[in-house]
Design a protein around this motif. Sequence first.
Motif, PDB file in Angstrom:
ATOM      1  N   CYS B  69       0.840  -1.208   0.000  1.00 61.47           N
ATOM      2  CA  CYS B  69       0.000   0.000   0.000  1.00 61.47           C
ATOM      3  C   CYS B  69       0.870   1.252   0.000  1.00 61.47           C
ATOM      4  CB  CYS B  69      -0.888   0.030   1.234  1.00 61.47           C
ATOM      5  SG  CYS B  69      -2.237  -1.105   1.126  1.00 61.47           S
ATOM      6  N   THR B  70       1.947   1.227   0.792  1.00 56.81           N
ATOM      7  CA  THR B  70       2.832   2.389   0.855  1.00 56.81           C
ATOM      8  C   THR B  70       3.494   2.620  -0.493  1.00 56.81           C
ATOM      9  OG1 THR B  70       3.245   1.688   3.117  1.00 56.81           O
ATOM     10  CG2 THR B  70       4.566   3.483   2.287  1.00 56.81           C
ATOM     11  N   MET B  71       3.863   1.505  -1.158  1.00 56.77           N
ATOM     12  CA  MET B  71       4.471   1.648  -2.486  1.00 56.77           C
ATOM     13  C   MET B  71       3.467   2.209  -3.484  1.00 56.77           C
ATOM     14  SD  MET B  71       6.853  -1.741  -2.727  1.00 56.77           S
ATOM     15  CE  MET B  71       7.630  -1.402  -4.300  1.00 56.77           C
ATOM     16  N   LEU B  72       2.202   1.833  -3.303  1.00 56.65           N
ATOM     17  CA  LEU B  72       1.159   2.372  -4.182  1.00 56.65           C
ATOM     18  C   LEU B  72       1.087   3.893  -4.024  1.00 56.65           C
ATOM     19  CD1 LEU B  72      -1.172   1.616  -6.128  1.00 56.65           C
ATOM     20  CD2 LEU B  72      -2.675   1.688  -4.153  1.00 56.65           C
ATOM     21  N   LEU B  73       1.110   4.334  -2.764  1.00 58.87           N
ATOM     22  CA  LEU B  73       1.066   5.784  -2.518  1.00 58.87           C
ATOM     23  C   LEU B  73       2.299   6.469  -3.126  1.00 58.87           C
ATOM     24  CD1 LEU B  73      -0.325   8.209  -1.230  1.00 58.87           C
ATOM     25  CD2 LEU B  73       0.841   7.690   0.905  1.00 58.87           C
ATOM     26  N   SER B  74       3.466   5.828  -2.978  1.00 62.48           N
ATOM     27  CA  SER B  74       4.667   6.452  -3.540  1.00 62.48           C
ATOM     28  C   SER B  74       4.620   6.435  -5.071  1.00 62.48           C
ATOM     29  CB  SER B  74       5.934   5.780  -3.007  1.00 62.48           C
ATOM     30  OG  SER B  74       6.065   4.490  -3.535  1.00 62.48           O
TER      31      SER B  74
END
Lengths: 352, 300
Positions: B69-74
């Motif tokens: 999820c964090t990679m999606l945001l980045s």
Amino acid sequence: MIDLRRRERKSLMVMMRSSIGPLLIVAIALVGVVILSLLLSKTPGKTLRYFFLGPIQNTYYFGNMLNGAIPLIFGGLGISLAMRSGNFNLGGEGQIYSGALVATLCAIALAPLGIAGAVIALIAGAAMGGFLGGLSGFFRMKWNTSELITSFLISNAVVLLVNYLIAGPFMDPSTNLIATRKIPEAFRLARILEPSNLSSALFLAITAVIVVQWYLYKTKSGYELRISGLNSSFARYGGIHTNWYMVLPMMLSGALYGLGGGIAIYGTYYSCMKDFSGGMGWNGLAVALIAKYKPAAVIPAAIFFAYIEAGARNAMLHSDVTFEIASIVQSLVFFLVTSAVLQSVGQKKRGH
Amino acid sequence: MQFLLPILHSSVTIMTPLLLAAMGGLFTELSGMLNIALEGLLLMGAFCGIIFTYFTGSMVLGVLLGILCTMLLSAILAAVTLNLRSNVFITGLATNLFASGLTVVLSFKLFGNKGVVVFDSIPSLPVLRIPALAQIPVFGDIFIGHSAFIYLSWLLLAVCYVVLYKTPFGFRLRAAGLHQKALSSLGMDPNRYRFIAFLISGFTCGLGGALLTLNLGAFVPNITAGKGWIALVVIFLGNKKPLGLLIAAVVFGFADAFSNYAQGALNVPADFILAIPYVFTLLAMLGFSIYSKSKDSFES
């Protein structure tokens, strides 16, 4: 005569074209509201109705929404001044909060002086914000420290310090709120749209817009400020003290924030409450970005942001979503507002 | 001396999320992007890491999903910045604002609570005992008894060094920051490397954030409290080198652990303690710029 009219029409066209980008971003933000309501709310229809119509359903909500725009106008002007000179001021949160505290404390102490005391207290609040902003400008001038990061860091520390002062030494023991004592009644600005909170601070905000507009475009200092921001080497060769324009705009920027904080106390809150200004600094930045650092455009941009906040507050009161959806919508604006691709929509490509 | 040991031990725990975020930030920094979104990415990782652990019942799966999820945001941050050509600073700010808004909105939606959410049922972080570390004289006690993730992050630092300095990918990524025209003249797209750098910072911040909440067994709104900003300073103070990052992270970790201790032992107001990271960061930045200014004028 005909030529003049044609030129007028042409400048109108240019203005319309250049506002397509910002309007597109506003539209995307509003679509964001709809999507968020559909995803998060069990009664999306009700949520959306309160979000979009709530702020304009009656005089009370409408006045409060306009009132919410006032600090954002001051913040937006402050950021515009800094940006025009090529400086980033990210310390709005701390500047507005500490400005409000200093203005409140001075107003209480200077109550016997009457109207002069009220004015001095406001100036003291502005000076507080100006000092904080100017400090970052000074660091940049002296040691080339990024004013963007120092203003943010100073602001974060100052917010915590103000929190401590409000909850500790300056707390009013007679109420349950975490707040200072109230400013004298004689200092409070008159309400102009009962029963809402809207006060004559609105006129002060409009005056500030006019003054900043005049300063930027009609004074020598404003001209030098803009040139320093456009091309600092050119400005330096032209004999402008560019070092001074690292400090002065940051000071003015902070001072406008500090003034906005003091005026919010005089017009709305009457005492400096803990966290009362949370978010105002960032919203001021967003307002300036949407307005593309044009003082006159700050007013509609501030009203747009105040509308989003008021809508979210309304939806929270009457439906099942929380207020923080406002920050998601605002972040959407931040994501898109500087996009060169979106800004160029509707504008003719310049030849190279 | 005896009171120092627990402080040193907890400073190792505190420095790890900082080190992870700084590692990811190092990639974006070297690719030529000032990534102030570390704060928001850490927060995203912190929230997603613990709620997915809670929902899946597995810590490994939870952390992995949190990282995703964090990679999606980045990735969103990278796409808006690079493809829509936006100011990286403002989009970074947007990411921070988005993460702080989204975590509160989702926590309200899922748990009906905007404050602290305590997860009793989730397992605590697995503690790894490495006997070899205990053999180190005097300091041995500081390095043992930490969670497996902490040792993993040290391993990642070594990987980070190898990738940046020993692989063609690392050379190209650094070239994107140093001289992007050179890179594009070789037919390579600098933005592609920047995009990957953003994804890497999403990965490390996802892991680092998850450590924050899983260590606590709870989600606290704004749990990152400026850690992403400090990670940024760690990068600058560490002179943009992996080993430098480690040293700077240790210093900040110790400062943080010490201020936690001071809060208990010296009865300092909590607001002052919370302000320490910002004041410390500010002083570090000023010191650093005074130093580089004097070095510049000495050389010229």
